[in-house]
Motif scaffolding. Structure first.
Motif, PDB file in Angstrom:
ATOM      1  N   ALA A   4      35.391  39.484  54.141  1.00 44.68           N
ATOM      2  CA  ALA A   4      35.904  38.906  52.778  1.00 44.68           C
ATOM      3  C   ALA A   4      34.977  38.735  51.737  1.00 44.68           C
ATOM      4  O   ALA A   4      35.425  38.834  50.514  1.00 44.68           O
ATOM      5  CB  ALA A   4      36.566  37.612  53.414  1.00 44.68           C
ATOM      6  N   GLU A   5      33.856  38.080  52.264  1.00 42.57           N
ATOM      7  CA  GLU A   5      32.729  37.615  51.128  1.00 42.57           C
ATOM      8  C   GLU A   5      32.350  39.094  50.579  1.00 42.57           C
ATOM      9  O   GLU A   5      32.116  39.059  49.278  1.00 42.57           O
ATOM     10  CB  GLU A   5      31.559  37.199  51.870  1.00 42.57           C
ATOM     11  CG  GLU A   5      30.458  36.874  51.151  1.00 42.57           C
ATOM     12  CD  GLU A   5      30.763  35.827  49.987  1.00 42.57           C
ATOM     13  OE1 GLU A   5      29.855  35.942  48.896  1.00 42.57           O
ATOM     14  OE2 GLU A   5      31.627  35.001  50.238  1.00 42.57           O
ATOM     15  N   ALA A   6      32.158  40.052  51.297  1.00 43.13           N
ATOM     16  CA  ALA A   6      31.587  41.523  50.792  1.00 43.13           C
ATOM     17  C   ALA A   6      32.763  41.914  49.670  1.00 43.13           C
ATOM     18  O   ALA A   6      32.357  42.374  48.671  1.00 43.13           O
ATOM     19  CB  ALA A   6      31.572  42.429  51.901  1.00 43.13           C
ATOM     20  N   ALA A   7      34.121  41.607  49.906  1.00 49.57           N
ATOM     21  CA  ALA A   7      35.200  42.204  49.026  1.00 49.57           C
ATOM     22  C   ALA A   7      35.200  41.334  47.831  1.00 49.57           C
ATOM     23  O   ALA A   7      35.438  41.893  46.612  1.00 49.57           O
ATOM     24  CB  ALA A   7      36.301  42.234  49.777  1.00 49.57           C
ATOM     25  N   ALA A   8      34.923  40.095  47.995  1.00 48.31           N
ATOM     26  CA  ALA A   8      35.099  39.331  46.817  1.00 48.31           C
ATOM     27  C   ALA A   8      33.684  39.538  45.987  1.00 48.31           C
ATOM     28  O   ALA A   8      33.898  39.740  44.613  1.00 48.31           O
ATOM     29  CB  ALA A   8      34.877  37.648  47.129  1.00 48.31           C
ATOM     30  N   GLN A   9      32.673  39.830  46.369  1.00 46.10           N
ATOM     31  CA  GLN A   9      31.429  40.465  45.634  1.00 46.10           C
ATOM     32  C   GLN A   9      31.836  41.710  45.083  1.00 46.10           C
ATOM     33  O   GLN A   9      31.285  41.969  43.986  1.00 46.10           O
ATOM     34  CB  GLN A   9      30.313  40.452  46.496  1.00 46.10           C
ATOM     35  CG  GLN A   9      29.536  39.101  47.085  1.00 46.10           C
ATOM     36  CD  GLN A   9      28.378  39.236  47.985  1.00 46.10           C
ATOM     37  OE1 GLN A   9      27.962  40.332  48.400  1.00 46.10           O
ATOM     38  NE2 GLN A   9      27.715  38.106  48.330  1.00 46.10           N
TER      39      GLN A   9
END
Length: 128
Positions: free
Chosen positions: A9-14
């Motif tokens: 989720a963090e990678a997708a947000a970035q």
């Protein structure tokens, strides 16, 4: 599983942040990245919920074990031990009672044997 979902989720947000600020990105790319981010966030929330349920279940099981099952087992073992000791006590009392009943007979036999031995006269007793 939750950690992996959180990292995804963090990678997708970035990735969404990069695409959203990129002036060369098309609207379709931005929407695809937003959709991917939302999907990853949904997966993360589901994993988080599953994790919370698993922790609560573990805590409930642990509480039941330490506050109900374990004390119950200890109490049951205590009752078994008390019963065992009671049975041993009964056997020992029976043993003592039986011996107390036999001792007068043994004493009588010993007295009779002593009297018989005292009646032996060496000068009158001839063995040939």
């Amino acid at each position: 599983k939750y950690e992996k979902s959180a990292k995804d989720a963090e990678a997708a947000a970035q990735a969404f942040s990069r695409v959203n600020t990129d002036m060369n990105a098309t609207k379709a790319q931005v929407e695809k990245s937003r959709s991917q981010m939302n999907h990853r966030n949904d997966l993360m929330e589901k994993s988080k919920g599953d994790y919370i349920i698993a922790v609560e279940t573990t805590n409930n099981n642990q509480h039941e074990y330490y506050h109900q099952r374990w004390p119950g087992l200890i109490n049951q073992m205590q009752r078994c031990e008390e019963n065992r000791i009671e049975q041993i006590r009964g056997v020992m009392v029976d043993h003592c009672t039986i011996h107390a009943g036999i001792i007068p007979h043994v004493t009588s036999c010993i007295d009779t044997m002593t009297e018989s031995c005292e009646k032996i006269n060496p000068s009158e007793t001839v063995i040939y």
